[in-house]
Design a protein around this motif. Structure first.
Motif, short mmCIF file in Angstrom:
data_model
loop_
_atom_site.label_atom_id
_atom_site.label_comp_id
_atom_site.label_asym_id
_atom_site.label_seq_id
_atom_site.Cartn_x
_atom_site.Cartn_y
_atom_site.Cartn_z
N VAL A 17 0.67 -1.04 -0.45
CA VAL A 17 -0.14 -0.17 -0.49
C VAL A 17 1.16 1.46 0.18
CG1 VAL A 17 -1.41 1.38 1.23
CG2 VAL A 17 -1.77 -1.52 1.66
N TYR A 18 0.81 2.17 -1.01
CA TYR A 18 0.98 3.29 -1.32
C TYR A 18 0.95 4.18 -0.54
CZ TYR A 18 4.42 0.11 -3.51
OH TYR A 18 4.88 -0.08 -4.02
N ARG A 19 1.05 5.52 -0.22
CA ARG A 19 0.89 6.71 0.29
C ARG A 19 1.08 8.01 -0.16
NH1 ARG A 19 3.04 7.21 5.47
NH2 ARG A 19 4.67 8.47 4.64
N ALA A 32 2.40 -1.08 10.74
CA ALA A 32 1.98 0.12 11.42
C ALA A 32 1.03 1.45 10.67
CB ALA A 32 2.15 0.32 12.50
N ASP A 33 0.89 2.59 10.18
CA ASP A 33 0.44 2.57 9.29
C ASP A 33 -1.03 2.24 8.52
OD1 ASP A 33 2.01 4.67 9.94
OD2 ASP A 33 3.11 5.02 8.05
N ILE A 39 -7.97 0.41 10.81
CA ILE A 39 -9.04 0.73 12.07
C ILE A 39 -9.63 2.39 12.27
CG2 ILE A 39 -8.63 1.43 14.41
CD1 ILE A 39 -6.41 -0.39 14.58
N ASN A 40 -9.03 3.05 11.04
CA ASN A 40 -9.97 4.40 10.97
C ASN A 40 -10.98 4.61 10.67
OD1 ASN A 40 -8.16 5.97 12.70
ND2 ASN A 40 -6.46 6.07 11.43
#
Length: 98
Positions: A17-19, A32-33, A39-40
């Motif tokens: 997964v990328y940001r 963790a991110d 969760i958010n």
């Protein structure tokens, strides 16, 4: 289950997964991110479902009140107006994300 997990399970590996950074570059998210993001997202979805259910309950109550409305009692109309206003407030809250 997210699309990424479904596809990862079918491929037999985890899909990264990328940001997107402000400069336009893609940076992989740490585990963790990724977990925090999911969760958010789950919390946001739960709030949306809760608000939607609240609007449905208000609508059901408004319908019941409308069907049994006594045309000679103005308080019944005020109560119906309150229910409809609350429904509208929920709609505005959902649309603005406030």
């Amino acid at each position: 289950m997210s699309f990424r997990r479904i596809m990862g399970a079918r491929l037999g590996e985890d899909l990264p997964v990328y940001r997107v950074e402000p400069g336009g570059e893609f940076v992989p998210l740490s585990l963790a991110d990724q977990i925090e993001s999911e969760i958010n997202e789950d919390l946001a979805n739960a709030r949306l479902v809760e608000a939607f259910n609240s609007v449905l309950l208000l609508g059901a109550e408004a319908l019941q009140l409308y069907q049994t409305l006594d045309p000679t009692q103005k308080n019944s109309y005020y109560h119906l107006q309150s229910l409809l206003t609350w429904m509208l407030d929920y709609k505005v809250t959902l649309a603005t994300g406030a």
